[in-house]
Design an enzyme around this catalytic site. Structure first.
Site, mmCIF file in Angstrom:
data_model
loop_
_atom_site.group_PDB
_atom_site.id
_atom_site.type_symbol
_atom_site.label_atom_id
_atom_site.label_comp_id
_atom_site.label_asym_id
_atom_site.label_seq_id
_atom_site.Cartn_x
_atom_site.Cartn_y
_atom_site.Cartn_z
ATOM 1 N N LYS A 70 -34.422 -6.442 19.621
ATOM 2 C CA LYS A 70 -33.712 -7.479 18.863
ATOM 3 C C LYS A 70 -32.946 -8.412 19.799
ATOM 4 C CE LYS A 70 -33.586 -5.645 14.240
ATOM 5 N NZ LYS A 70 -32.830 -5.233 13.062
ATOM 6 N N LYS A 89 -46.077 -3.070 14.525
ATOM 7 C CA LYS A 89 -45.587 -2.645 13.206
ATOM 8 C C LYS A 89 -45.562 -3.829 12.227
ATOM 9 C CE LYS A 89 -40.967 -2.574 12.412
ATOM 10 N NZ LYS A 89 -39.566 -2.186 12.217
ATOM 11 N N LYS A 127 -41.131 -7.685 8.109
ATOM 12 C CA LYS A 127 -40.831 -8.895 7.321
ATOM 13 C C LYS A 127 -40.265 -10.005 8.200
ATOM 14 C CE LYS A 127 -36.767 -6.465 5.643
ATOM 15 N NZ LYS A 127 -36.558 -5.346 4.797
HETATM 16 P P1 TYM Z 1 -35.319 -1.293 7.640
HETATM 17 O O1 TYM Z 1 -34.555 -2.063 6.625
HETATM 18 O O2 TYM Z 1 -35.873 -2.021 8.818
HETATM 19 O O3 TYM Z 1 -36.523 -0.545 6.955
HETATM 20 C C1 TYM Z 1 -36.340 0.319 5.851
HETATM 21 C C2 TYM Z 1 -37.275 1.501 5.956
HETATM 22 O O4 TYM Z 1 -38.641 1.057 6.038
HETATM 23 C C3 TYM Z 1 -39.280 1.666 7.168
HETATM 24 N N1 TYM Z 1 -40.294 0.739 7.694
HETATM 25 C C4 TYM Z 1 -41.576 1.065 7.914
HETATM 26 N N2 TYM Z 1 -42.248 2.217 7.738
HETATM 27 C C5 TYM Z 1 -43.560 2.222 8.060
HETATM 28 N N3 TYM Z 1 -44.238 1.127 8.525
HETATM 29 C C6 TYM Z 1 -43.600 -0.038 8.711
HETATM 30 N N4 TYM Z 1 -44.268 -1.105 9.153
HETATM 31 C C7 TYM Z 1 -42.204 -0.114 8.402
HETATM 32 N N5 TYM Z 1 -41.273 -1.104 8.450
HETATM 33 C C8 TYM Z 1 -40.109 -0.565 8.026
HETATM 34 C C9 TYM Z 1 -38.142 1.899 8.163
HETATM 35 O O5 TYM Z 1 -38.476 2.899 9.100
HETATM 36 C C10 TYM Z 1 -37.021 2.318 7.244
HETATM 37 O O6 TYM Z 1 -37.112 3.682 6.936
HETATM 38 N N6 TYM Z 1 -31.817 1.008 10.314
HETATM 39 C C11 TYM Z 1 -32.557 1.074 9.092
HETATM 40 C C12 TYM Z 1 -31.707 1.058 7.840
HETATM 41 C C13 TYM Z 1 -30.636 2.103 7.818
HETATM 42 C C14 TYM Z 1 -30.830 3.498 7.617
HETATM 43 C C15 TYM Z 1 -29.536 4.062 7.620
HETATM 44 C C16 TYM Z 1 -31.968 4.287 7.432
HETATM 45 C C17 TYM Z 1 -29.293 1.890 7.936
HETATM 46 N N7 TYM Z 1 -28.634 3.062 7.807
HETATM 47 C C18 TYM Z 1 -29.352 5.442 7.462
HETATM 48 C C19 TYM Z 1 -31.758 5.654 7.266
HETATM 49 C C20 TYM Z 1 -30.493 6.225 7.278
HETATM 50 C C21 TYM Z 1 -33.461 -0.134 9.011
HETATM 51 O O7 TYM Z 1 -33.227 -1.164 9.613
HETATM 52 O O8 TYM Z 1 -34.477 -0.035 8.145
#
Ligand code: TYM
Length: 342
Positions: free
Chosen positions: A126, A208, A211
């Site tokens: 990032k 990956k 969005k």
């Molecule tokens: P975020 O918002 O980027 O994504 C949410 C969830 O979607 C999963 N994900 C994917 N899984 C498979 N293939 C993909 N292409 C793909 N893109 C996204 C992510 O692994 C995630 O599970 N840091 C986290 C949010 C967060 C969180 C937490 C998660 C904040 N606090 C505590 C678990 C526990 C995030 O940015 O996810």
């Protein structure tokens, strides 16, 4: 182990285990978010005490348009409900409504070595993309994530494979804190789907699906219209061969087979059989149609839920109240352990 489990016991007497997970409201969720995380969230709420959080505070690490962030946060909550998160079975809520997240984050910040945060690949990635805004929040991001999880004594955290390193940091932090202060935090386990831990970009299948990708053809938004979905799959990058099999090196085909299997409930082997002797054109069309069909009922639900702001307000207020009641107990315990006057 937590010494106090704030969740109710099951009728059989044994305590249900706790699940926590979060998602950022930075735009409409992708098929990657759905298959990698949300689909598991829906299933797991049947057997666990689940808390599912729209992590709006995390989103501030990248510059946001305030009006858009507010809209996206409500939309994210509506999407969670539309994909099947049931407020009678789990606790959906908005992170900034529960002040303990930011409070525990500060305490944990004082227990996480600078070097460990600097090693996070997401921070490095990032920072490269947002070179003009490498802020302290972006660096501290995993500390807030650890706070989210540890506040609720989560046993299990269902995430996509890209979050594994952050989960490892949460575990290390819990262990480090417990070593100093006794058993305060449960050490959480990641729950990553073996089959769809990582949904790949439709245009660069070694990357990956995300969005934030600048090319919208590379990802499926779960609110994309059926014809858009089919069109995006038709232009998905595959390879110069003709065989529809799951094999190393065939990243594009592997990704499409994985997606097809996930939305139809088939195994990869069954999906391969279904397309034996067929061409890539037919294959891509069938995957697009299967995805569009799978998402259709959720899109219909979303339209209804998002239009009902009074219902959404009721859900997030109730969620915040329940989450605060649970997390305040952890916070009190932490403040006491570290020597604050409580
Ligand atoms: P975020 O918002 O980027 O994504 C949410 C969830 O979607 C999963 N994900 C994917 N899984 C498979 N293939 C993909 N292409 C793909 N893109 C996204 C992510 O692994 C995630 O599970 N840091 C986290 C949010 C967060 C969180 C937490 C998660 C904040 N606090 C505590 C678990 C526990 C995030 O940015 O996810």
């Amino acid at each position: 182990m937590t010494t106090e489990n704030p969740t109710p016991a099951t009728p059989g007497g044994e305590k249900k285990k706790i699940i926590f997970s979060g998602i950022q409201p930075t735009g409409t969720f992708t098929l990657g978010n759905y298959l990698g995380a949300l689909k598991n969230w829906v299933q797991l709420q049947e057997d666990y005490n689940a808390l599912y959080c729209v992590v709006d505070l995390h989103s501030l690490t990248i510059r946001q348009e305030p009006k858009e962030l507010r809209e996206n946060t409500l939309s994210a909550l509506a999407l969670l409900l539309a994909v099947g998160i049931d407020p009678n079975k789990s606790i959906p809520f908005i992170q900034s409504h529960v002040h303990t997240h930011a409070e525990l984050c500060w305490v944990l910040d004082c227990y996480i070595p600078y070097g460990e945060l600097g090693r996070m690949t997401q921070f490095k990635d990032k920072s490269a993309v947002h070179a003009d805004n490498i802020n302290a929040g972006l660096f501290n991001y995993p500390a807030l994530m650890a706070a989210d999880i540890l506040l609720y004594g989560a046993d299990l955290v269902p995430v996509g494979a890209d979050q594994k390193q952050h989960l490892e940091l949460s575990r290390n932090t819990a262990i480090r804190f417990n070593n100093v202060h006794g058993n305060v935090f449960t050490v959480p386990e990641p729950y990553i789907s073996k089959d769809v831990g990582k949904v790949m970009s439709l245009q660069t299948p070694t990357k990956k699906m995300s969005k934030s990708d600048s090319n919208p053809k590379s990802y499926i938004s779960i609110l994309d219209k059926p014809e858009t979905i089919v069109k995006k799959f038709k232009s998905a990058v595959t390879d110069s061969e003709t065989e529809i099999v799951y094999r190393e090196g065939k990243d594009g085909v592997n990704n499409l087979l994985t997606i097809y299997a996930a939305v139809t409930g088939q195994s990869i082997g069954q999906a391969e059989q279904a397309f034996a002797g067929k061409g890539y054109g037919d294959f891509k069309l069938a995957v697009g149609e299967a995805v569009a069909e799978h998402l259709r009922p959720m899109q219909e639900q979303y339209a209804k839920i998002f239009a009902d702001k009074a219902y959404l307000t009721e859900i997030y207020k109730q969620g915040a109240e329940r989450a605060l009641t649970i997390s305040k107990r952890t916070m009190q315990k932490v403040y006491k352990k570290v020597g604050l006057v409580v």
